[in-house]
Design an enzyme around this catalytic site. Structure first.
Site, mmCIF file in Angstrom:
data_model
loop_
_atom_site.group_PDB
_atom_site.id
_atom_site.type_symbol
_atom_site.label_atom_id
_atom_site.label_comp_id
_atom_site.label_asym_id
_atom_site.label_seq_id
_atom_site.Cartn_x
_atom_site.Cartn_y
_atom_site.Cartn_z
ATOM 1 N N ASN A 198 24.193 24.309 9.664
ATOM 2 C CA ASN A 198 24.905 23.241 8.956
ATOM 3 C C ASN A 198 23.864 22.208 8.528
ATOM 4 O O ASN A 198 23.405 21.419 9.342
ATOM 5 C CB ASN A 198 25.952 22.614 9.893
ATOM 6 N N LYS A 258 24.276 19.769 6.597
ATOM 7 C CA LYS A 258 24.879 18.448 6.351
ATOM 8 C C LYS A 258 24.350 17.893 5.022
ATOM 9 O O LYS A 258 24.123 18.669 4.099
ATOM 10 C CB LYS A 258 24.622 17.522 7.547
ATOM 11 N N HIS A 309 35.019 19.725 10.242
ATOM 12 C CA HIS A 309 33.877 19.240 11.029
ATOM 13 C C HIS A 309 34.190 17.815 11.522
ATOM 14 O O HIS A 309 34.843 17.042 10.813
ATOM 15 C CB HIS A 309 32.606 19.240 10.172
ATOM 16 N N GLU A 334 32.544 15.202 11.598
ATOM 17 C CA GLU A 334 32.131 14.110 10.694
ATOM 18 C C GLU A 334 33.149 13.929 9.574
ATOM 19 O O GLU A 334 33.374 12.809 9.115
ATOM 20 C CB GLU A 334 30.719 14.407 10.155
ATOM 21 N N GLU A 386 32.858 22.166 18.959
ATOM 22 C CA GLU A 386 31.752 21.216 18.945
ATOM 23 C C GLU A 386 32.180 19.923 19.639
ATOM 24 O O GLU A 386 32.829 19.072 19.017
ATOM 25 C CB GLU A 386 31.359 20.892 17.500
ATOM 26 N N GLY A 430 24.289 16.035 17.515
ATOM 27 C CA GLY A 430 23.194 15.189 17.054
ATOM 28 C C GLY A 430 22.686 14.220 18.110
ATOM 29 O O GLY A 430 21.925 13.297 17.804
ATOM 30 N N SER A 480 23.834 20.131 19.456
ATOM 31 C CA SER A 480 22.453 20.132 19.956
ATOM 32 C C SER A 480 21.966 21.504 20.421
ATOM 33 O O SER A 480 21.203 21.598 21.376
ATOM 34 C CB SER A 480 22.283 19.068 21.052
HETATM 35 P P1 PGA Z 1 23.605 19.304 15.874
HETATM 36 O O1 PGA Z 1 24.877 19.389 14.877
HETATM 37 O O2 PGA Z 1 23.159 20.723 16.098
HETATM 38 O O3 PGA Z 1 22.594 18.488 15.119
HETATM 39 O O4 PGA Z 1 24.079 18.652 17.125
HETATM 40 C C1 PGA Z 1 25.841 20.377 15.032
HETATM 41 C C2 PGA Z 1 26.929 20.190 13.990
HETATM 42 O O5 PGA Z 1 27.312 19.047 13.722
HETATM 43 O O6 PGA Z 1 27.431 21.164 13.406
#
Ligand code: PGA
Length: 257
Positions: free
Chosen positions: A11, A13, A99, A101, A171, A177, A217
């Protein structure tokens, strides 16, 4: 041969220039995958990069480009939106939906996400449905009921046929993140909860066909431990997917046979 697909999903983003995107896609597609073991790689990129990245991945079997979102309606006066039918016309066959976000910053509710899932399926797009609890819910020990409600509200209207081979990404928001990964036991516990929910709503065969990815992460140093758990079928990877060697190592950590 695994009974369901094992998937490494990147991803990106809202990162990278067009040229950087092409370079990264070329670099990761050098990693061979074990198609015989049902492995697949998804690369979720910003809308403008779907076609150029698709061009690069086209020749690699098991690699697919993926949208990061799609609109809850098919067409009309919705400035700035991109619909599932547009994606279908571009031969895009995967999209992230829900997601955290999108839920947090763009107020996508479970009900809106049910509509997005419908638009995707009507247009031949495989949704990667994202779910997961915030830290406050985990601290109160209510994570299972929270995630079950996300599943019930957004997915329980689907038919058995639609749920067969579906992809879900768990998630936990507190792990995205933050560098704070859920332990492989915490991931396994929730993945089993999700699979049991599917068994209850549908049946055990359908539940066994669904790929449940872990996100939050994931990096090369923890991927094999997490992916090794019986109900974890790969990962959805943000930060580490932007680093070619990291993501290639994550792909090679998918469960074998
Ligand atoms: P991350 O993000 O691996 O940077 O924690 C995962 C995601 O949001 O899909």
């Amino acid at each position: 041969m695994n009974i369901r697909k094992q998937i490494a999903a990147a991803n990106w983003k809202m990162n990278l220039s067009l040229q950087e995107s092409k370079n990264l896609a070329s670099a990761i597609s050098q990693q061979d995958i074990d198609a015989g073991a049902g492995h697949a790689v998804l690369v979720a990129v910003p809308f403008p990069y779907l076609i150029p990245v698709q061009e690069i991945l086209r020749s690699k079997s098991g690699y697919h480009v993926c949208a990061q979102n799609l609109a809850s309606v098919n067409n009309g006066a919705y400035t700035g939106e991109v619909s599932a039918s547009m994606l279908q016309s571009m031969s895009i066959s995967y999209a992230l939906i829900g997601h955290s976000e999108r839920r947090e910053y763009y107020h996508e509710t479970n009900e809106i996400l049910a509509e997005k899932i419908n638009r995707a399926l009507e247009n031949g797009i495989n949704p990667v449905f994202c779910c997961g609890e915030p830290l406050s819910v985990r601290e109160e020990g209510r994570q299972n009921e929270y995630v079950e409600k996300q599943l019930t509200d957004s997915l329980s209207h689907l038919s058995k046929d639609q749920m067969k081979g579906f992809i879900i990404a768990y998630e936990p928001i507190w792990a995205i993140g933050t560098g704070k990964t859920a332990s492989s036991e915490q991931a396994q516990d929730m993945h089993l909860t999700i699979r049991n929910w599917i068994t209850k709503q549908y049946d055990a065969d359908i539940a066994a066909s669904v790929s449940i990815l872990y996100g939050g992460s994931v990096k090369s140093s923890n991927a094999a431990d997490i992916f090794g758990k019986p109900d974890v079928d790969g990962g959805l990877v943000g930060g580490a997917s932007l680093i070619p060697d990291e993501f290639k190592a994550i792909i090679s950590s998918l469960k074998k046979g």
